[in-house]
Design a protein around this motif. Structure first.
Motif, PDB file in Angstrom:
ATOM      1  N   GLY A  20       9.478  -8.056  -5.358  1.00  0.00           N
ATOM      2  CA  GLY A  20       8.333  -7.284  -4.877  1.00  0.00           C
ATOM      3  C   GLY A  20       8.053  -7.522  -3.402  1.00  0.00           C
ATOM      4  N   ILE A  21       8.164  -8.780  -2.984  1.00  0.00           N
ATOM      5  CA  ILE A  21       7.960  -9.114  -1.563  1.00  0.00           C
ATOM      6  C   ILE A  21       9.008  -8.415  -0.699  1.00  0.00           C
ATOM      7  CG2 ILE A  21       8.047 -10.990   0.129  1.00  0.00           C
ATOM      8  CD1 ILE A  21       6.875 -12.820  -2.071  1.00  0.00           C
ATOM      9  N   ARG A  22      10.275  -8.448  -1.160  1.00  0.00           N
ATOM     10  CA  ARG A  22      11.344  -7.768  -0.414  1.00  0.00           C
ATOM     11  C   ARG A  22      11.052  -6.276  -0.301  1.00  0.00           C
ATOM     12  NH1 ARG A  22      14.971 -11.055  -3.618  1.00  0.00           N
ATOM     13  NH2 ARG A  22      15.278  -9.269  -4.982  1.00  0.00           N
ATOM     14  N   ALA A  23      10.603  -5.687  -1.416  1.00  0.00           N
ATOM     15  CA  ALA A  23      10.318  -4.256  -1.408  1.00  0.00           C
ATOM     16  C   ALA A  23       9.167  -3.932  -0.457  1.00  0.00           C
ATOM     17  CB  ALA A  23       9.974  -3.784  -2.820  1.00  0.00           C
ATOM     18  N   CYS A  24       8.153  -4.778  -0.455  1.00  0.00           N
ATOM     19  CA  CYS A  24       6.996  -4.558   0.432  1.00  0.00           C
ATOM     20  C   CYS A  24       7.405  -4.615   1.899  1.00  0.00           C
ATOM     21  CB  CYS A  24       5.908  -5.594   0.145  1.00  0.00           C
ATOM     22  SG  CYS A  24       5.090  -5.409  -1.456  1.00  0.00           S
ATOM     23  N   PHE A  25       8.185  -5.625   2.252  1.00  0.00           N
ATOM     24  CA  PHE A  25       8.645  -5.755   3.639  1.00  0.00           C
ATOM     25  C   PHE A  25       9.517  -4.572   4.036  1.00  0.00           C
ATOM     26  CE2 PHE A  25       6.898  -9.902   3.731  1.00  0.00           C
ATOM     27  CZ  PHE A  25       6.871 -10.310   5.062  1.00  0.00           C
ATOM     28  N   GLY A  26      10.353  -4.138   3.091  1.00  0.00           N
ATOM     29  CA  GLY A  26      11.250  -3.028   3.390  1.00  0.00           C
ATOM     30  C   GLY A  26      10.529  -1.718   3.590  1.00  0.00           C
ATOM     31  N   GLU A  27       9.412  -1.527   2.915  1.00  0.00           N
ATOM     32  CA  GLU A  27       8.679  -0.261   2.993  1.00  0.00           C
ATOM     33  C   GLU A  27       7.659  -0.240   4.122  1.00  0.00           C
ATOM     34  OE1 GLU A  27       8.081   3.601   1.719  1.00  0.00           O
ATOM     35  OE2 GLU A  27       9.570   2.143   1.058  1.00  0.00           O
ATOM     36  N   ALA A  28       7.283  -1.400   4.639  1.00  0.00           N
ATOM     37  CA  ALA A  28       6.190  -1.501   5.617  1.00  0.00           C
ATOM     38  C   ALA A  28       6.492  -0.737   6.902  1.00  0.00           C
ATOM     39  CB  ALA A  28       5.920  -2.965   5.935  1.00  0.00           C
ATOM     40  N   ASP A  29       5.432  -0.203   7.499  1.00  0.00           N
ATOM     41  CA  ASP A  29       5.518   0.451   8.814  1.00  0.00           C
ATOM     42  C   ASP A  29       5.224  -0.626   9.860  1.00  0.00           C
ATOM     43  OD1 ASP A  29       5.123   1.816  11.192  1.00  0.00           O
ATOM     44  OD2 ASP A  29       4.207   3.555  10.220  1.00  0.00           O
ATOM     45  N   VAL A  36       0.838  -1.208   0.000  1.00  0.00           N
ATOM     46  CA  VAL A  36       0.000   0.000   0.000  1.00  0.00           C
ATOM     47  C   VAL A  36       0.869   1.253   0.000  1.00  0.00           C
ATOM     48  CG1 VAL A  36      -1.636   1.354   1.363  1.00  0.00           C
ATOM     49  CG2 VAL A  36      -1.976  -1.115   1.109  1.00  0.00           C
ATOM     50  N   LEU A  37       1.920   1.261   0.828  1.00  0.00           N
ATOM     51  CA  LEU A  37       2.800   2.429   0.907  1.00  0.00           C
ATOM     52  C   LEU A  37       3.591   2.638  -0.387  1.00  0.00           C
ATOM     53  CD1 LEU A  37       4.133   2.122   4.573  1.00  0.00           C
ATOM     54  CD2 LEU A  37       2.408   3.699   3.706  1.00  0.00           C
ATOM     55  N   LEU A  38       3.828   1.550  -1.112  1.00  0.00           N
ATOM     56  CA  LEU A  38       4.503   1.658  -2.412  1.00  0.00           C
ATOM     57  C   LEU A  38       3.538   2.053  -3.512  1.00  0.00           C
ATOM     58  CD1 LEU A  38       6.843  -1.463  -2.205  1.00  0.00           C
ATOM     59  CD2 LEU A  38       7.594   0.911  -2.363  1.00  0.00           C
ATOM     60  N   GLU A  39       2.257   2.184  -3.130  1.00  0.00           N
ATOM     61  CA  GLU A  39       1.191   2.640  -4.056  1.00  0.00           C
ATOM     62  C   GLU A  39       1.072   1.745  -5.279  1.00  0.00           C
ATOM     63  OE1 GLU A  39       2.164   6.693  -4.860  1.00  0.00           O
ATOM     64  OE2 GLU A  39       1.450   7.388  -2.890  1.00  0.00           O
ATOM     65  N   GLY A  40       1.282   0.443  -5.068  1.00  0.00           N
ATOM     66  CA  GLY A  40       1.084  -0.520  -6.145  1.00  0.00           C
ATOM     67  C   GLY A  40       2.120  -0.488  -7.239  1.00  0.00           C
ATOM     68  N   ASN A  41       3.285   0.111  -6.966  1.00  0.00           N
ATOM     69  CA  ASN A  41       4.314   0.235  -8.002  1.00  0.00           C
ATOM     70  C   ASN A  41       5.229  -0.985  -8.114  1.00  0.00           C
ATOM     71  OD1 ASN A  41       3.517   2.830  -8.811  1.00  0.00           O
ATOM     72  ND2 ASN A  41       4.618   3.759  -7.098  1.00  0.00           N
ATOM     73  N   VAL A  42       4.884  -2.058  -7.406  1.00  0.00           N
ATOM     74  CA  VAL A  42       5.661  -3.297  -7.516  1.00  0.00           C
ATOM     75  C   VAL A  42       4.706  -4.465  -7.674  1.00  0.00           C
ATOM     76  CG1 VAL A  42       7.571  -2.435  -6.111  1.00  0.00           C
ATOM     77  CG2 VAL A  42       5.693  -3.658  -5.014  1.00  0.00           C
ATOM     78  N   ASP A  43       5.236  -5.559  -8.191  1.00  0.00           N
ATOM     79  CA  ASP A  43       4.457  -6.792  -8.252  1.00  0.00           C
ATOM     80  C   ASP A  43       4.656  -7.518  -6.913  1.00  0.00           C
ATOM     81  OD1 ASP A  43       3.284  -9.232  -8.669  1.00  0.00           O
ATOM     82  OD2 ASP A  43       4.303  -9.649 -10.576  1.00  0.00           O
ATOM     83  N   PRO A  44       3.625  -7.558  -6.063  1.00  0.00           N
ATOM     84  CA  PRO A  44       3.803  -8.097  -4.709  1.00  0.00           C
ATOM     85  C   PRO A  44       3.973  -9.613  -4.661  1.00  0.00           C
ATOM     86  CG  PRO A  44       1.496  -7.625  -5.094  1.00  0.00           C
ATOM     87  CD  PRO A  44       2.243  -7.138  -6.311  1.00  0.00           C
ATOM     88  N   PHE A  45       3.869 -10.279  -5.815  1.00  0.00           N
ATOM     89  CA  PHE A  45       3.958 -11.740  -5.836  1.00  0.00           C
ATOM     90  C   PHE A  45       5.305 -12.242  -6.381  1.00  0.00           C
ATOM     91  CE2 PHE A  45      -0.579 -10.694  -6.150  1.00  0.00           C
ATOM     92  CZ  PHE A  45      -1.017 -11.305  -4.987  1.00  0.00           C
ATOM     93  N   THR A  46       6.211 -11.313  -6.680  1.00  0.00           N
ATOM     94  CA  THR A  46       7.561 -11.703  -7.062  1.00  0.00           C
ATOM     95  C   THR A  46       8.476 -11.579  -5.851  1.00  0.00           C
ATOM     96  OG1 THR A  46       8.175  -9.451  -7.716  1.00  0.00           O
ATOM     97  CG2 THR A  46       7.188 -10.864  -9.412  1.00  0.00           C
ATOM     98  N   MET A  47       9.623 -12.232  -5.921  1.00  0.00           N
ATOM     99  CA  MET A  47      10.558 -12.191  -4.788  1.00  0.00           C
ATOM    100  C   MET A  47      11.035 -10.770  -4.536  1.00  0.00           C
ATOM    101  SD  MET A  47      11.399 -14.433  -2.661  1.00  0.00           S
ATOM    102  CE  MET A  47      12.433 -14.295  -1.214  1.00  0.00           C
TER     103      MET A  47
END
Length: 562
Positions: free
Chosen positions: A324-333, A311-322
């Protein structure tokens, strides 16, 4: 009490002898060595008086008085309205406080259902001795690899009944929790730390004009994060060999021979609301009453970090790729996500208890409140520790340390000097994250200059690894560190007893890590070979200096003395 009065008189003397002005106003002067006074005063007073709350408050008071032109009256006002209130008004801090209270509430409800007792009885059939109880604690700590706060507050309440039953001292239990949480999260491939570390690396690399895959850079630092790796291996060696030394040996000896899990006169970080909670005699004890809420906490936290980051990345990554998952975890609050997880797991626990007619909704809420009460002291200490961290930032403690040491760094021993510097900054400020943000922009340019002058091209990677390791070392030794406070709270240990018994072990691991950095900076040896050498040294240290904590050996030694 006499020591406390003497310490207080010394403090007042310092304040009034150094009082040059009586008007309020922020001073612009550089404090130099005096910038070390607030954290050192708080730490020293805590060890002398054993009054952690008062010591932290006085450290904040001295810092805010310095910033108010050495006026103690305005310093007192700023202590309360700027620093203590400011730390509570920060949304991240507020979320962590609510998370802690909610975790306590969930544990209270689980205890009322008999869940913790059921787990202790079930696992107790497999765990027959202190060694296996400690191994299970380490295993669970490694399993919860994605966040250090979640790690501490899941492992502690889950394993506490089991470690208590097997007569493991609170000092040793808190050490196992603390020395698993940050080290495993710091080197995990996916965690709440990874994104932050990559972000700091990215900023400084871009400033220097270095083009790189920043996640790949982070991965290369893992073999050089010697303190983190050695800390995990060291606790495993201690447990497998069933040996301890120093104050930890004395704590384990006391627990094994007398059954006293805490020392006489110690003050556990949790109150007795949960331990004194009465369980209805006619209810059926079910392991699921503990496992389901705890698994809910883990699953919601893990999935929540992924979702929140997306959500914080505003959907700019594919959350189902490796990637993308790393990016999501890194950006999460993580503060928000942990809040979600603790509230949801508490609700699940209440629903389960009411559905099984173990208690009414009113009784469930009473149990939740009693569990939350057990966290109040820890929350108060945490708020004051955050406030002291803000004060040390404003008086320039970290910047002073960095400036004094960085001017004299010889390139030949650059990694070990950065390691020590990171540890000092982390110890003084109580924050590993803040240390990385402060030291990495200093360490990387120096290492880069060394590389450009024809030095070892791996020096950049080694230097990044030393910052992470040093930051976690300082965190482990500092009584004002939030994760150290949480480890004491999660285990039910006296906070200062935890710090005093952990320090010798942390310094032992640090010495081996320092030697490893020295070897890495002088010789072109593969990091894995250095790790193997380090592990061999750790095993040797435990073999030579460690004493058996097996109950039969302790009893035999006690009989010989008689």
């Amino acid at each position: 009490m006499k020591k406390f009065r003497i310490a207080l008189l010394v403090l007042l003397g310092i304040l009034f002898l150094a009082l040059p002005v009586f008007a309020e106003g922020e001073t612009e002067a550089s404090f130099g060595w005096i910038s070390l006074l607030p954290p050192l005063l708080a730490i020293v007073l805590a060890f002398i008086t054993k009054q952690v709350l008062i010591s932290l408050f006085l450290g904040i008071l001295v810092g805010s008085t310095m910033l108010a032109g050495w006026n103690p009256f305005y310093g007192l006002l700023r202590t309360m309205d700027k620093y203590i209130l400011g730390s509570l008004s920060d949304s991240w801090n507020a979320a962590i406080i609510i998370f802690l209270l909610a975790i306590g509430g969930m544990v209270g409800v689980i205890s009322k259902m008999g869940g913790t007792l059921a787990v202790a009885e079930a696992v107790g059939k497999k765990v027959k001795n202190p060694r296996t109880a400690q191994l299970y604690t380490i295993l669970l700590g490694v399993f919860v690899f994605f966040d250090d706060y979640a790690n501490t507050l899941i492992v502690g309440p889950t394993m506490r009944p089991l470690t208590d039953k097997n007569k493991i001292s609170k000092e040793k239990f808190s050490y196992l929790i603390d020395s698993t949480a940050a080290p495993i999260v710091g080197i995990a491939l996916i965690s709440t730390w990874v994104g932050y570390e990559i972000g700091v690396i990215k900023n400084i690399y871009e400033r220097l004009g270095i083009d790189a895959n920043y996640y790949e850079v982070f991965l290369k630092t893992i073999p050089y994060s010697y303190y983190c790796v050695y800390a995990l291996i060291f606790i495993l060696v201690l447990v497998l060999m069933q040996r301890d030394f120093g104050p930890m040996y004395r704590a384990e000896k006391r627990a094994r021979l007398t059954g006293k899990l805490i020392a006489d006169g110690s003050k556990p970080m949790t109150s007795d609301e949960i331990t004194n909670m009465e369980i209805k005699k006619d209810i059926k004890l079910k392991v699921s009453n503990a496992i389901v809420p705890i698994l809910t906490l883990i699953v919601v936290a893990f999935v929540g970090l992924w979702y929140n980051g997306y959500v914080l990345l505003e959907g700019n990554v594919d959350p189902f790729t490796m990637s993308g998952i790393r990016a999501c975890f890194g950006e999460a609050d993580s503060s928000i996500v942990l809040l979600w997880a603790s509230i949801v797991s508490g609700i699940v626990a209440v629903i389960m208890g009411v559905a099984q007619k173990i208690f009414t909704i009113d009784e469930a809420m009473d149990s939740w409140v009693d569990g939350a009460k057990s966290m109040v002291i820890a929350c108060m200490i945490l708020v004051l520790a955050w406030s002291l961290g803000s004060v040390t930032g404003d008086v320039g403690t970290a910047e002073f340390l960095v400036g004094r040491i960085s001017d004299t760094i010889p390139f030949a021993v650059l990694p070990i000097i950065i390691f020590v510097l990171s540890a000092l900054v982390s110890f003084a400020t109580g924050t590993a994250w803040g240390t990385m943000a402060i030291v990495i922009p200093l360490a990387v340019p120096m290492a880069y200059a060394f590389v450009q002058d024809g030095g070892d091209p791996h020096m950049l990677t080694i230097s990044l690894g030393t910052v992470l390791s040093g930051a976690i070392l300082g965190d482990h030794c500092s009584p004002i560190s939030d994760t150290t406070i949480m480890s004491s709270m999660a285990s039910g240990a006296d906070h200062l007893d935890h710090v005093k018994t952990q320090m010798p072990y942390a310094f032992t691991v640090a010495a081996v890590a320092g030697l490893s950095y020295l070897i890495a900076s002088i010789f072109s040896i593969h990091p894995i070979i250095i790790l193997i050498i380090g592990v061999a040294i750790l095993i040797g240290i435990v073999s030579v200096f460690g004493k058996s904590v097996k109950e039969e050996d302790l009893l035999k030694k006690a009989r010989v003395k008689e």
